[in-house]
Design a protein around this motif. Structure first.
Motif, PDB file in Angstrom:
ATOM      1  N   ALA A 183       0.837  -1.193   0.000  1.00 46.65           N
ATOM      2  CA  ALA A 183       0.000   0.000   0.000  1.00 46.65           C
ATOM      3  C   ALA A 183       0.874   1.246   0.000  1.00 46.65           C
ATOM      4  CB  ALA A 183      -0.935   0.013   1.203  1.00 46.65           C
ATOM      5  N   ARG A 184       0.233   2.356  -0.309  1.00 50.69           N
ATOM      6  CA  ARG A 184       0.899   3.661  -0.271  1.00 50.69           C
ATOM      7  C   ARG A 184       0.121   4.602   0.630  1.00 50.69           C
ATOM      8  NH1 ARG A 184      -1.772   7.803  -1.122  1.00 50.69           N
ATOM      9  NH2 ARG A 184      -2.318   7.421  -3.319  1.00 50.69           N
ATOM     10  N   LEU A 185       0.821   5.299   1.500  1.00 50.16           N
ATOM     11  CA  LEU A 185       0.217   6.324   2.350  1.00 50.16           C
ATOM     12  C   LEU A 185       0.835   7.674   2.031  1.00 50.16           C
ATOM     13  CD1 LEU A 185      -1.624   7.059   4.828  1.00 50.16           C
ATOM     14  CD2 LEU A 185       0.466   6.892   6.191  1.00 50.16           C
ATOM     15  N   GLN A 186      -0.020   8.639   1.675  1.00 54.89           N
ATOM     16  CA  GLN A 186       0.434  10.017   1.529  1.00 54.89           C
ATOM     17  C   GLN A 186       0.535  10.619   2.929  1.00 54.89           C
ATOM     18  OE1 GLN A 186       1.297  11.842  -1.152  1.00 54.89           O
ATOM     19  NE2 GLN A 186       1.065  13.967  -0.518  1.00 54.89           N
ATOM     20  N   MET A 187       1.742  10.969   3.348  1.00 56.21           N
ATOM     21  CA  MET A 187       1.936  11.468   4.707  1.00 56.21           C
ATOM     22  C   MET A 187       1.259  12.821   4.884  1.00 56.21           C
ATOM     23  SD  MET A 187       5.801  10.313   5.802  1.00 56.21           S
ATOM     24  CE  MET A 187       6.647  10.825   4.319  1.00 56.21           C
ATOM     25  N   GLY A 188       0.355  12.899   5.858  1.00 56.26           N
ATOM     26  CA  GLY A 188      -0.375  14.124   6.138  1.00 56.26           C
ATOM     27  C   GLY A 188       0.258  14.920   7.265  1.00 56.26           C
ATOM     28  N   SER A 189      -0.469  15.912   7.737  1.00 54.73           N
ATOM     29  CA  SER A 189       0.042  16.803   8.775  1.00 54.73           C
ATOM     30  C   SER A 189       0.226  16.087  10.106  1.00 54.73           C
ATOM     31  CB  SER A 189      -0.913  17.985   8.959  1.00 54.73           C
ATOM     32  OG  SER A 189      -2.207  17.535   9.323  1.00 54.73           O
ATOM     33  N   TYR A 190      -0.388  14.906  10.256  1.00 52.13           N
ATOM     34  CA  TYR A 190      -0.265  14.145  11.495  1.00 52.13           C
ATOM     35  C   TYR A 190       1.093  13.446  11.616  1.00 52.13           C
ATOM     36  CZ  TYR A 190      -1.765  10.633   8.122  1.00 52.13           C
ATOM     37  OH  TYR A 190      -1.882   9.852   7.002  1.00 52.13           O
TER      38      TYR A 190
END
Length: 255
Positions: A183-190
């Motif tokens: 999977a791929r996760l777009q890193m957010g502000s968290y």
């Protein structure tokens, strides 16, 4: 010998400054035992669970501790060409490792490092999905627009967007396969800005909460407390030398 489809995760290893400390940490956390590392190959130290290959430790005294993910390929030379054409960069190899196989290391367009392995005498995991072994990988990135087409072009993944917005998550499957392989996760502000793009490795455990408590007891850190998901209860942790990894368990379906 286990056979791995092209593009499937087939191996992980840990580059770590203090090899003996890592053996103590993961031996106690996952119940791993270790073969003697060969001086010829830089004391590369295979890790075993119930006598089966699950990972390896790599002495790296001058580098930060980090887990490394390897994807299977039947032709590492052709893969190296595709990586360059798709906007990635081969940083090491292809390099034959005696009769074991051939390895390369690369970075995707978002800066996450990954490896590829063309099997010879050694195929990869002899055990996966069971407690104390590899379960799942995710690519953490800040540039999904470049990274999604890269992996889908280079490895032939079929993408399924699961969620968008602050938690932007995409599953990747091999053509015709019943389960996703990554999977791929777009890193957010968290996620703190100083966390670089990387491949996050998940390990299966019997009890995530108990494993997280053990990580803390042994001097590791917890950056995401245990939480439930469709696949199992997971947490994001670091070992006592700072290598990030995740645990999940009990795993509902290891695919």
């Amino acid at each position: 010998m286990t056979s791995f489809d092209a593009g499937a995760p087939c191996w992980v290893d840990l580059a770590v400054p203090d090899l003996e400390a890592a053996k103590r940490f993961y031996g106690e956390l996952f119940g791993w035992t270790f073969e003697a590392g060969s001086e010829e190959f830089g004391h590369y130290t295979p890790a075993l669970k119930d006598g089966k290959d699950v990972a390896a430790l790599v002495p790296a005294p001058d580098a930060p501790a980090a887990w490394n993910l390897y994807l299977s390929t039947p032709d590492v030379e052709a893969l190296a060409v595709r990586i360059g054409e798709a906007g990635g960069k081969v940083t090491a190899g292809p390099l034959p490792i005696a009769d074991a196989g051939t390895v390369l290391v690369a970075t995707d367009p978002g800066g996450a490092a990954f490896g590829a392995w063309q099997a010879g005498a050694r195929d990869g995991f002899a055990l996966k999905g069971a407690p104390g072994s590899f379960f799942w990988p995710e690519i953490y990135t800040r540039d999904k627009g470049a990274v999604d087409p890269f992996y889908e072009q280079v490895f032939g993944y079929e993408g399924q967007q699961v969620s968008e917005g602050e938690f932007d998550f995409r599953l990747w499957s091999l053509p015709g396969a019943p389960y996703p392989v990554a999977a791929r996760l777009q890193m957010g502000s968290y996620i703190p800005a100083e966390v670089p793009a990387h491949a996050l490795v998940y390990f299966s455990v019997e009890d995530t909460d108990a494993t997280v408590a053990k990580v803390r007891e042994m001097g590791g850190d917890v950056s995401r407390e245990p939480s439930d998901s469709p696949f199992g209860r997971s947490a994001l942790v670091s070992d006592d030398q700072g290598a990030r990894f995740a645990v999940m368990g009990p795993v509902k379906d290891a695919g």
